[in-house]
Design a protein around this motif. Structure first.
Motif, PDB file in Angstrom:
ATOM      1  N   ALA A 137       0.890  -1.148   0.044  1.00 43.50           N
ATOM      2  CA  ALA A 137      -0.014  -0.108  -0.074  1.00 43.50           C
ATOM      3  C   ALA A 137       0.950   1.415  -0.013  1.00 43.50           C
ATOM      4  O   ALA A 137       0.686   2.340  -0.716  1.00 43.50           O
ATOM      5  CB  ALA A 137      -1.013   0.044   1.297  1.00 43.50           C
ATOM      6  N   GLN A 138       2.000   1.280   0.633  1.00 43.62           N
ATOM      7  CA  GLN A 138       2.942   2.271   0.901  1.00 43.62           C
ATOM      8  C   GLN A 138       3.374   2.543  -0.616  1.00 43.62           C
ATOM      9  O   GLN A 138       3.682   3.872  -1.052  1.00 43.62           O
ATOM     10  CB  GLN A 138       4.030   2.149   1.722  1.00 43.62           C
ATOM     11  N   VAL A 139       3.841   1.705  -1.443  1.00 42.68           N
ATOM     12  CA  VAL A 139       4.127   1.649  -2.735  1.00 42.68           C
ATOM     13  C   VAL A 139       3.448   2.367  -3.783  1.00 42.68           C
ATOM     14  O   VAL A 139       3.639   3.319  -4.344  1.00 42.68           O
ATOM     15  CB  VAL A 139       4.601   0.132  -3.272  1.00 42.68           C
ATOM     16  N   VAL A 140       1.964   1.811  -3.483  1.00 40.40           N
ATOM     17  CA  VAL A 140       0.869   2.655  -4.179  1.00 40.40           C
ATOM     18  C   VAL A 140       0.941   3.936  -3.876  1.00 40.40           C
ATOM     19  O   VAL A 140       0.818   4.978  -5.028  1.00 40.40           O
ATOM     20  CB  VAL A 140      -0.233   1.730  -4.186  1.00 40.40           C
ATOM     21  N   VAL A 141       0.819   4.213  -2.661  1.00 41.72           N
ATOM     22  CA  VAL A 141       0.483   5.760  -2.269  1.00 41.72           C
ATOM     23  C   VAL A 141       1.817   6.607  -2.849  1.00 41.72           C
ATOM     24  O   VAL A 141       1.608   7.623  -3.139  1.00 41.72           O
ATOM     25  CB  VAL A 141       0.245   5.723  -0.738  1.00 41.72           C
ATOM     26  N   PHE A 142       3.085   5.952  -2.273  1.00 43.18           N
ATOM     27  CA  PHE A 142       4.229   6.714  -3.048  1.00 43.18           C
ATOM     28  C   PHE A 142       4.227   7.054  -4.107  1.00 43.18           C
ATOM     29  O   PHE A 142       4.610   8.067  -4.793  1.00 43.18           O
ATOM     30  CB  PHE A 142       5.340   5.736  -2.403  1.00 43.18           C
ATOM     31  N   GLU A 143       3.993   5.985  -5.261  1.00 47.57           N
ATOM     32  CA  GLU A 143       3.892   6.359  -6.724  1.00 47.57           C
ATOM     33  C   GLU A 143       2.994   7.483  -7.073  1.00 47.57           C
ATOM     34  O   GLU A 143       3.394   8.120  -7.730  1.00 47.57           O
ATOM     35  CB  GLU A 143       3.772   4.946  -7.655  1.00 47.57           C
ATOM     36  N   ARG A 144       1.788   7.326  -6.302  1.00 46.52           N
ATOM     37  CA  ARG A 144       0.783   8.496  -6.618  1.00 46.52           C
ATOM     38  C   ARG A 144       1.453   9.742  -6.246  1.00 46.52           C
ATOM     39  O   ARG A 144       1.344  10.937  -7.000  1.00 46.52           O
ATOM     40  CB  ARG A 144      -0.351   8.145  -6.103  1.00 46.52           C
ATOM     41  N   ASN A 145       1.884   9.895  -5.052  1.00 47.71           N
ATOM     42  CA  ASN A 145       2.363  11.082  -4.445  1.00 47.71           C
ATOM     43  C   ASN A 145       3.830  11.723  -5.237  1.00 47.71           C
ATOM     44  O   ASN A 145       3.788  12.811  -5.599  1.00 47.71           O
ATOM     45  CB  ASN A 145       2.621  11.259  -2.930  1.00 47.71           C
ATOM     46  N   PHE A 146       4.319  10.898  -5.737  1.00 47.36           N
ATOM     47  CA  PHE A 146       5.606  11.179  -6.326  1.00 47.36           C
ATOM     48  C   PHE A 146       5.450  11.740  -7.829  1.00 47.36           C
ATOM     49  O   PHE A 146       5.793  12.860  -8.258  1.00 47.36           O
ATOM     50  CB  PHE A 146       6.694   9.960  -6.468  1.00 47.36           C
ATOM     51  N   ASN A 147       4.535  10.904  -8.353  1.00 52.35           N
ATOM     52  CA  ASN A 147       4.269  11.616  -9.573  1.00 52.35           C
ATOM     53  C   ASN A 147       3.376  12.812  -9.701  1.00 52.35           C
ATOM     54  O   ASN A 147       3.603  13.767 -10.628  1.00 52.35           O
ATOM     55  CB  ASN A 147       3.247  10.532 -10.513  1.00 52.35           C
ATOM     56  N   GLN A 148       2.668  13.252  -8.581  1.00 48.08           N
ATOM     57  CA  GLN A 148       1.937  14.273  -8.697  1.00 48.08           C
ATOM     58  C   GLN A 148       2.829  15.420  -8.304  1.00 48.08           C
ATOM     59  O   GLN A 148       3.013  16.687  -8.897  1.00 48.08           O
ATOM     60  CB  GLN A 148       0.833  14.141  -7.305  1.00 48.08           C
ATOM     61  N   ASP A 149       3.950  15.376  -7.485  1.00 50.66           N
ATOM     62  CA  ASP A 149       4.777  16.149  -7.192  1.00 50.66           C
ATOM     63  C   ASP A 149       5.744  16.544  -8.423  1.00 50.66           C
ATOM     64  O   ASP A 149       5.880  17.632  -8.510  1.00 50.66           O
ATOM     65  CB  ASP A 149       5.741  15.887  -6.035  1.00 50.66           C
ATOM     66  N   LEU A 150       5.957  15.409  -8.967  1.00 51.62           N
ATOM     67  CA  LEU A 150       6.921  15.696 -10.418  1.00 51.62           C
ATOM     68  C   LEU A 150       5.961  16.392 -11.220  1.00 51.62           C
ATOM     69  O   LEU A 150       6.601  17.348 -11.980  1.00 51.62           O
ATOM     70  CB  LEU A 150       7.092  14.167 -10.806  1.00 51.62           C
ATOM     71  N   ARG A 151       4.905  15.998 -11.598  1.00 58.28           N
ATOM     72  CA  ARG A 151       3.996  16.853 -12.476  1.00 58.28           C
ATOM     73  C   ARG A 151       3.901  18.276 -12.031  1.00 58.28           C
ATOM     74  O   ARG A 151       4.172  19.335 -13.054  1.00 58.28           O
ATOM     75  CB  ARG A 151       2.530  16.377 -12.571  1.00 58.28           C
ATOM     76  N   GLU A 152       3.677  18.525 -10.895  1.00 59.14           N
ATOM     77  CA  GLU A 152       3.570  20.043 -10.253  1.00 59.14           C
ATOM     78  C   GLU A 152       4.902  20.893 -10.349  1.00 59.14           C
ATOM     79  O   GLU A 152       4.833  21.941 -10.817  1.00 59.14           O
ATOM     80  CB  GLU A 152       3.279  19.929  -8.774  1.00 59.14           C
TER      81      GLU A 152
END
Length: 160
Positions: free
Chosen positions: A131-146
């Motif tokens: 679950a941490q991997v899934v959440v991490f990837e979402r957050n990382f990709n959102q931060d990167l897009r921003e």
């Protein structure tokens, strides 16, 4: 067992959405993409608090998965390019429909690949860590897009 499957299914759907967005919105290549991938791996190791052995086993699976997704992404891009070509040259609707089915089939392949990856992670990580991997990837990709959006806005302001 049922809860674990539903958690993994929900996680897979979330990863799919992020993956598809990331493929469409983050067209990075070359050294910049490599640096971002290295940063992502370092942060992921920190977030999961992995020991050396678990880290090695995790990243073998993770790297295989990323490579598989890159291959599917290339196949998807090619199919969409062909779809664009068919639409531009006013191809018969049957041809366009067949190409659309191919594209959606490839997108289903992404989901199946992600599900398989999450299942493989059970051999290495706990359900909580998955679950941490899934959440991490979402957050990382959102931060990167921003960050990319902000960088593009800065470049745009510099031109005017």
């Amino acid at each position: 067992m049922i809860i674990r499957r539903s958690v993994l299914s929900a996680a897979a759907a979330a990863v799919l959405a992020v993956g598809l967005l990331a493929q469409d919105q983050l067209p990075m290549r070359g050294p910049a993409a490599q640096r971002v991938e290295q940063l992502k791996k370092l942060r992921l190791m920190e977030a999961l608090k992995l020991d050396e052995d678990t880290s090695i086993r995790f990243f073998v699976r993770y790297n295989e998965h990323q490579e598989e997704l890159r291959g599917i992404g290339k196949k998807r891009a090619g199919a969409i390019d062909e779809l664009q070509s068919l639409a531009r040259k006013n191809a018969p609707e049957g041809e366009i429909e067949a190409k659309l089915k191919e594209v959606t089939g490839i997108e289903s392949e992404v989901l199946a690949t992600r599900n398989k990856f999450l299942e493989k992670l059970k051999e290495v990580l706990s359900v909580r860590q998955i679950a941490q991997v899934v959440v991490f990837e979402r957050n990382f990709n959102q931060d990167l897009r921003e960050l990319m959006r902000e960088s593009a806005q800065e470049r745009w302001r510099g031109r005017n």
